[in-house]
Write a protein that holds these residues in place. Sequence first.
Motif, mmCIF file in Angstrom:
data_model
loop_
_atom_site.group_PDB
_atom_site.id
_atom_site.type_symbol
_atom_site.label_atom_id
_atom_site.label_comp_id
_atom_site.label_asym_id
_atom_site.label_seq_id
_atom_site.Cartn_x
_atom_site.Cartn_y
_atom_site.Cartn_z
ATOM 1 N N ASP A 19 -5.903 -4.087 11.974
ATOM 2 C CA ASP A 19 -4.688 -3.270 12.134
ATOM 3 C C ASP A 19 -5.072 -1.789 12.027
ATOM 4 O OD1 ASP A 19 -1.641 -2.886 11.955
ATOM 5 O OD2 ASP A 19 -2.388 -1.824 10.189
ATOM 6 N N ILE A 46 -4.534 0.097 8.676
ATOM 7 C CA ILE A 46 -5.393 -0.379 7.589
ATOM 8 C C ILE A 46 -6.818 0.145 7.795
ATOM 9 C CG2 ILE A 46 -6.323 -2.425 6.423
ATOM 10 C CD1 ILE A 46 -3.414 -2.720 6.161
ATOM 11 N N VAL A 52 -8.906 2.607 5.231
ATOM 12 C CA VAL A 52 -10.156 2.182 4.588
ATOM 13 C C VAL A 52 -11.297 3.131 4.955
ATOM 14 C CG1 VAL A 52 -11.881 0.330 4.480
ATOM 15 C CG2 VAL A 52 -9.431 -0.234 4.426
ATOM 16 N N HIS A 111 -5.061 -6.861 2.040
ATOM 17 C CA HIS A 111 -5.137 -7.035 3.491
ATOM 18 C C HIS A 111 -6.576 -7.189 3.995
ATOM 19 C CE1 HIS A 111 -3.862 -6.833 7.699
ATOM 20 N NE2 HIS A 111 -2.632 -7.026 7.238
ATOM 21 N N ALA A 113 -6.347 0.088 1.332
ATOM 22 C CA ALA A 113 -5.819 -0.978 2.200
ATOM 23 C C ALA A 113 -4.466 -1.445 1.667
ATOM 24 C CB ALA A 113 -6.803 -2.145 2.266
ATOM 25 N N ALA A 162 -1.740 1.100 2.495
ATOM 26 C CA ALA A 162 -1.378 1.026 3.920
ATOM 27 C C ALA A 162 -0.533 -0.224 4.168
ATOM 28 C CB ALA A 162 -2.638 1.012 4.789
ATOM 29 N N THR A 163 -0.860 -1.299 3.486
ATOM 30 C CA THR A 163 -0.088 -2.535 3.634
ATOM 31 C C THR A 163 1.347 -2.331 3.150
ATOM 32 O OG1 THR A 163 -2.092 -3.833 3.304
ATOM 33 C CG2 THR A 163 -0.001 -4.988 3.026
#
Length: 437
Positions: free
Chosen positions: A78, A81, A85, A279, A317, A320-321
Amino acid sequence: MSSDRAGGPPAPRSEGLFERAQRSLVGGVDSPVRAFRSVGGAPRFLVRGKGAYIWDADRRKYVDYCMSWGALLFGHADPAIVRAVRDAAGRGTSFGAATEAEVRLAEEVKKRFRSIDLLRFVSSGTEATMSAVRVARGFTGRDKIVVFGGAYHGHADALLVKAGSGVAAAELSASAGVPQSAVRDTLVAEYNDVDSVEDIFRTHPNEIAAVLVEPVAANMGLVPPERGFLSDLRRITRDFDSLLVFDEVVTGFRVAPGGAQEKYGVTPDLTCLGKILGHGLPVGAYGGRREIMERVAPLGPVYQAGTLSGNPLAMAAGLATMRGLRPDLFRRLEEGSARVAAGLRDAASEAAVDFQVPRVGSMLGLFFRPDPVRNFGDARASDVRDYRTFFWSLLTRGVYLPPAPFETLFLSSTHEGNEIERTIEAASAAFAEVRNS
Ligand SMILES: *Cc1c(COP(=O)(O)O)cnc(C)c1O
């Protein structure tokens, strides 16, 4: 016979890699189910994923329903994500010291899980459940815990049990190397059977620290909780001054933003998280009521620590999730998953194959048997050879299921019309193959 097609069409690169892998890695893999033992044949070595799709070393493309065992709510790679990262990695991969990202992610988790006052990040679901059990024991001063037959809570010693003969009987370790003493205090009840839990509490009224439950069982295939089951567990644990621990490693952020506790309206004392929380990055968390979590070091006497806990890449991550958990996401997941379940059910009935496809949100179970599944015994009574035939038939047609029966299929936000159509079409052919096997 189904075993005739185990392995599907030739996959020379995966097969070659598997041979090579077995010379260095135990069984060629780093987690047993990846070795495809339950379905036979060589595992596919994966090289890339994008959205709902994965590609193997032989350049075949599949619609993925394993989704890193449910971790990938937004699909593979995605963009948000990946960006988060990458950015985090550029600022340093680990400090072993406090960072703001941990605080921010903890706040985001608490916003969604109202039962959590304080939490601790760890590096896996296994660590989360293992630590939650330790806290429950430390808080209550009791040693015994109750789990359910067919549940999976990671590979900590005390949680690797199999039900012995009869509820509340001496339980058996489910792994060599786990001494009987490590599971002596782990009692196994039957999922969806409140009486089995009450029996255990009546036998050990002042000895049980906690009931640990997957609020939606996702490791015996998918088995939804029956109406009242979770609230009964809440009542019993309260009556006996015991803690209720929800293992939401799978269900957290999956069945609702606030997990199964939000969906079913039952509030546990402690919650374990993992999978979607990172994620795809290694992360877990456990948390709950303040007075319980205040027993954890440095505030209290329950020791638990980790070099990589709250790792910056995992936190990035996770953040962002959390940003992606928009209200319409769950509606879309629900719709797509309902279409897949209905399509599979229709295709099975068309082919006159005994088949059950329980579903909770974007999680599906596949059982080859005529009757619904309420517990592990029912699950085990389904036909695993049919699953194997179905698995290879679908793999050959570009659909990747979890490579073992008694697992759960996961959809992501990237499983859309095309992927779903393709899956149902492939399944129609696969059910015909099951019927003729
Ligand atoms: C996957 C899983 C775990 C263990 O998590 P790991 O990250 O694999 O250690 C624990 N509980 C449940 C319900 C799981 O599905």
